[in-house]
Design an enzyme around this catalytic site. Structure first.
Site, PDB file in Angstrom:
ATOM      1  N   ARG A 230      -2.960  -8.691   8.348  1.00  0.00           N
ATOM      2  CA  ARG A 230      -3.611  -8.061   7.600  1.00  0.00           C
ATOM      3  C   ARG A 230      -3.734  -8.136   6.123  1.00  0.00           C
ATOM      4  NH1 ARG A 230      -2.351  -2.265   8.399  1.00  0.00           N
ATOM      5  NH2 ARG A 230      -1.773  -2.560   6.280  1.00  0.00           N
TER       6      ARG A 230
ATOM      7  N   ARG B 205      -7.967   2.605   4.409  1.00  0.00           N
ATOM      8  CA  ARG B 205      -7.008   3.690   4.368  1.00  0.00           C
ATOM      9  C   ARG B 205      -7.047   4.143   2.675  1.00  0.00           C
ATOM     10  NH1 ARG B 205      -1.856   0.422   4.767  1.00  0.00           N
ATOM     11  NH2 ARG B 205      -3.058  -0.744   3.767  1.00  0.00           N
TER      12      ARG B 205
ATOM     13  N   LYS C  74       8.517  -4.182  -6.846  1.00  0.00           N
ATOM     14  CA  LYS C  74       8.676  -4.203  -5.286  1.00  0.00           C
ATOM     15  C   LYS C  74       9.921  -4.816  -4.627  1.00  0.00           C
ATOM     16  CE  LYS C  74       3.388  -4.347  -4.450  1.00  0.00           C
ATOM     17  NZ  LYS C  74       2.303  -4.761  -3.788  1.00  0.00           N
TER      18      LYS C  74
ATOM     19  N   SER D 223      -0.630  -2.745  11.663  1.00  0.00           N
ATOM     20  CA  SER D 223      -0.991  -2.078  12.516  1.00  0.00           C
ATOM     21  C   SER D 223      -2.265  -1.409  12.209  1.00  0.00           C
ATOM     22  CB  SER D 223       0.032  -0.948  12.568  1.00  0.00           C
ATOM     23  OG  SER D 223       0.354  -0.521  11.268  1.00  0.00           O
TER      24      SER D 223
ATOM     25  N   GLU E 275       8.859  -3.341   3.853  1.00  0.00           N
ATOM     26  CA  GLU E 275       7.386  -2.940   4.457  1.00  0.00           C
ATOM     27  C   GLU E 275       7.279  -1.776   4.783  1.00  0.00           C
ATOM     28  OE1 GLU E 275       4.891  -5.160   4.648  1.00  0.00           O
ATOM     29  OE2 GLU E 275       6.246  -6.778   3.894  1.00  0.00           O
ATOM     30  N   GLY E 276       5.873  -1.211   4.976  1.00  0.00           N
ATOM     31  CA  GLY E 276       5.857   0.221   5.649  1.00  0.00           C
ATOM     32  C   GLY E 276       5.657   1.136   4.653  1.00  0.00           C
TER      33      GLY E 276
ATOM     34  N   GLU F  52      -1.381  -6.953  -1.000  1.00  0.00           N
ATOM     35  CA  GLU F  52      -0.229  -7.630  -0.316  1.00  0.00           C
ATOM     36  C   GLU F  52      -0.729  -8.387   1.232  1.00  0.00           C
ATOM     37  OE1 GLU F  52       2.842  -5.953   2.073  1.00  0.00           O
ATOM     38  OE2 GLU F  52       1.485  -3.968   2.693  1.00  0.00           O
TER      39      GLU F  52
ATOM     40  N   ASN G 166       0.202  -8.741   5.282  1.00  0.00           N
ATOM     41  CA  ASN G 166       0.949  -8.179   6.227  1.00  0.00           C
ATOM     42  C   ASN G 166       0.889  -9.360   7.235  1.00  0.00           C
ATOM     43  OD1 ASN G 166       2.289  -5.564   5.242  1.00  0.00           O
ATOM     44  ND2 ASN G 166      -0.113  -5.459   5.165  1.00  0.00           N
TER      45      ASN G 166
ATOM     46  N   LYS H 110       7.330 -10.433   0.194  1.00  0.00           N
ATOM     47  CA  LYS H 110       6.706 -10.128  -1.178  1.00  0.00           C
ATOM     48  C   LYS H 110       6.887 -11.522  -2.107  1.00  0.00           C
ATOM     49  CE  LYS H 110       5.676  -5.719  -0.229  1.00  0.00           C
ATOM     50  NZ  LYS H 110       5.427  -5.308   1.159  1.00  0.00           N
TER      51      LYS H 110
HETATM   52  P1  ADP Z   1       3.980  -1.924   2.124  1.00  0.00           P
HETATM   53  O1  ADP Z   1       4.568  -3.373   2.604  1.00  0.00           O
HETATM   54  O2  ADP Z   1       5.467  -1.043   1.747  1.00  0.00           O
HETATM   55  O3  ADP Z   1       2.981  -1.455   2.447  1.00  0.00           O
HETATM   56  P2  ADP Z   1       2.499  -2.601  -0.654  1.00  0.00           P
HETATM   57  O4  ADP Z   1       2.545  -3.886  -1.100  1.00  0.00           O
HETATM   58  O5  ADP Z   1       1.295  -2.623   0.364  1.00  0.00           O
HETATM   59  O6  ADP Z   1       3.888  -2.489   0.277  1.00  0.00           O
HETATM   60  O7  ADP Z   1       2.622  -1.358  -1.523  1.00  0.00           O
HETATM   61  C1  ADP Z   1       2.571   0.260  -0.894  1.00  0.00           C
HETATM   62  C2  ADP Z   1       1.684   0.795  -1.523  1.00  0.00           C
HETATM   63  O8  ADP Z   1       1.909   0.849  -2.991  1.00  0.00           O
HETATM   64  C3  ADP Z   1       0.198   0.203  -1.444  1.00  0.00           C
HETATM   65  O9  ADP Z   1      -0.449   0.528  -0.330  1.00  0.00           O
HETATM   66  C4  ADP Z   1      -0.464   0.838  -2.818  1.00  0.00           C
HETATM   67  O10 ADP Z   1      -1.067   2.143  -2.569  1.00  0.00           O
HETATM   68  C5  ADP Z   1       0.714   1.010  -3.721  1.00  0.00           C
HETATM   69  N1  ADP Z   1       0.649  -0.587  -4.568  1.00  0.00           N
HETATM   70  C6  ADP Z   1       1.175  -1.429  -4.137  1.00  0.00           C
HETATM   71  N2  ADP Z   1       1.002  -2.604  -5.135  1.00  0.00           N
HETATM   72  C7  ADP Z   1       0.056  -1.783  -5.810  1.00  0.00           C
HETATM   73  C8  ADP Z   1      -0.683  -2.489  -7.144  1.00  0.00           C
HETATM   74  N3  ADP Z   1      -0.270  -3.832  -7.721  1.00  0.00           N
HETATM   75  N4  ADP Z   1      -1.253  -1.677  -7.809  1.00  0.00           N
HETATM   76  C9  ADP Z   1      -1.475  -0.420  -7.341  1.00  0.00           C
HETATM   77  N5  ADP Z   1      -1.089   0.091  -6.344  1.00  0.00           N
HETATM   78  C10 ADP Z   1      -0.055  -0.647  -5.592  1.00  0.00           C
HETATM   79 MG    MG Z   2       3.315  -4.548   3.951  1.00  0.00          MG
HETATM   80 MG    MG Z   3       0.926  -2.171   2.290  1.00  0.00          MG
END
Ligand code: ADP
Ligand code: MG
Ligand code: MG
Length: 475
Positions: free
Chosen positions: A128, A451, A365, A154, A369-370, A147, A149, A306
């Site tokens: 996803r 979401r 980061k 899910s 995950e999660g 990102e 996944n 990442k």
């Molecule tokens: P995870 O694998 O934990 O879901 P993400 O990279 O999706 O990691 O980051 C989690 C959350 O952080 C995202 O759902 C988003 O709300 C916020 N986020 C992550 N990267 C960014 C970004 N570059 N700009 C703004 N918000 C971000």
């Molecule tokens: Mg993720």
């Molecule tokens: Mg995410």
């Protein structure tokens, strides 16, 4: 973009109407099976509640929705090709695995199964890709990837049912034409199709599918949606924890995997539904060595880190993997924001200095995950300040912060009174593919997920209790 809600301001302010719609929406959620176990009792279905969702669909620019759908097959292809390049993965993850134990364990398994020789040439990928709508210049939002996944992607199950709630809410409000405009979501069926196809390709009627599950199973109903769809097609699904697989699983000389608990239960195929991913390394190694089709296999799991996401943005990398498809390179690159590595040396030092100078423009980061693992603003500055010159900084990557225009909606969380909330949305697009040896048998864009979370929180998914399930209202 001027539209910040799918419904007019006076409706959002009409407390009496909103209260009525909330009651109808909650019952619709329960009726349609948008369910989650409780925080207090995450492993029991005796007491359950609805999963958090938004009262209304949220506006999503139609052109960006289309762009996200159009680029998904390109991403599937990219992920799959990267997963086959040992040299690239080794180099990309070199600095990270020196300091990050978790990724190091995954990499060790990856290397060990490569050295032993891989017995299964069918690859099933379910991923996803997540995006936000960046509010750039000229007030024109652009699609930017957050990102991708590759493991335990899910909410296809529950997400596919949210349009039913939103349609009902619009009908109760008295807007049947608006209700008809709500997008259907078929992600759950498309993903089931992919899994069932891989199961048939495995070639044994008796083969079962194992969902590798975590110890805490709050989000079980999302997984059940997929399980039930498979059962409906007469495919047997077992749920097992990695430790159980290690204790009870047997590999025969042909590396077929059998589960002790059932006669003849050869594992055709397993899906890692873990969130966060497996910590039980022995069990994971056993699965990985087996002939079962893995979803994802360890290489594809690593592509979803990442760190690899960041390495893919380096000049020339997309061109290397998608040498035969320059348009795909363009489509993919258009979704990238700046991603930076903290690797030792001058380049990494510059990245540290850049982030420290303007922490509000970046996200820090780790390889997790999660939701809930990233650092923003002042926290980013402090954490990076403490890591600054140490090799440990290579466990992290830096990402440019995406700044979407907020929308407004009512977020429905169990036990929380209705409150009009300023939010940002995140669009996820599911991709499913199957490769046998060198041939892509299926490469499918398999539906969407929206979401939404309050702007109060910088980070955090649905599972982390911050975001809610939503559906797009195309504008
Ligand atoms: P995870 O694998 O934990 O879901 P993400 O990279 O999706 O990691 O980051 C989690 C959350 O952080 C995202 O759902 C988003 O709300 C916020 N986020 C992550 N990267 C960014 C970004 N570059 N700009 C703004 N918000 C971000
Ligand atoms: Mg993720
Ligand atoms: Mg995410």
């Amino acid at each position: 973009m001027s539209v910040t809600s799918a419904v007019p301001e006076e409706i959002l302010q009409d407390t009496y109407l909103i209260q009525g719609l909330m009651v109808a929406a909650k019952d619709a959620a329960l009726y349609h099976g948008v369910l989650m176990r409780t925080v207090e009792d995450p492993n029991s279905s005796e007491m359950i509640n609805y999963a958090p969702f938004s009262l209304f669909p949220s506006p999503v620019p139609e052109n960006l929705f289309k762009e996200a759908m159009d680029v998904q097959k390109d991403f599937n292809l990219l992920i799959d090709r990267v997963s086959q390049d040992q040299e690239f993965l080794t180099k990309a993850l070199e600095s990270t695995i020196r300091v990050d134990d978790f990724t190091a364990h995954l990499f060790e398994i990856y290397k060990s199964v490569r050295d032993e020789g891989i017995r299964q040439n069918i690859i099933l990928g379910i991923n996803r890709s997540d995006y936000m709508f960046h509010n750039g210049q000229n007030d024109k939002p652009t699609l930017k990837q957050i990102e991708i996944n590759t493991i335990a992607a899910s909410f296809a199950g529950l997400g596919s049912r949210i349009p039913d709630i939103h349609r009902h809410v619009f009908q109760v409000w008295g807007k049947p034409e608006e209700a008809a405009k709500i997008l259907k979501c078929e992600a759950i069926y498309r993903i089931t199709d992919g899994i069932a196809k891989a199961w048939r390709m495995y070639g044994s009627e008796k083969a079962v599918i194992v969902f590798v599950v975590e110890n805490v199973a709050r989000n079980i109903f999302d997984q059940r949606c997929l399980e039930m769809e498979l059962w409906r097609r007469n495919i047997t699904v077992l749920r097992r924890k990695t430790e159980e697989i290690y204790q009870r699983g047997i590999l025969d000389t042909d590396r077929k995997l059998f589960m002790h608990s059932r006669v003849n239960s050869q594992v055709g195929h397993f899906l890692l539904r873990l969130f966060p991913p497996v910590q039980d390394w022995n069990g994971r190694l056993l699965l990985e060595r087996s002939r079962a089709i893995k979803c994802p296999d360890i290489a594809t799991h690593l592509v979803g880190t990442k760190k690899v996401q960041q390495e893919l943005t380096r000049p020339g990398v997309l061109e290397k993997f998608l040498y035969d498809n320059p348009e795909a390179v363009e489509r993919i690159r258009a979704t990238f924001v700046g991603l930076y590595s903290f690797d030792e040396g001058e380049e990494g030092d510059k990245v540290v200095a850049m982030a420290m100078a303007e922490p509000e423009h970046f996200v820090l980061k780790p390889q997790r995950e999660g939701g809930g693992n990233n650092s923003f603003g002042e926290e980013l500055k402090q954490l990076l300040g403490s890591l600054k010159d140490s090799p440990e900084r290579s466990a992290y990557i830096l990402m440019e912060k995406v700044t979407p225009l907020p929308v407004v909606n009512y977020l429905v969380h169990p036990g929380v009174p209705p409150k009009l909330t300023e939010c940002v949305t995140e669009l996820g697009i599911f991709g499913v593919y199957i490769r046998r040896c060198g041939n892509m048998v299926i490469n499918d864009c398999s539906g969407h997920l929206l979401r939404t979370k309050s702007t109060e929180f910088a980070d955090g998914g649905v599972a982390a209790g911050v975001a809610v399930l939503d559906s797009p209202y195309l504008v």
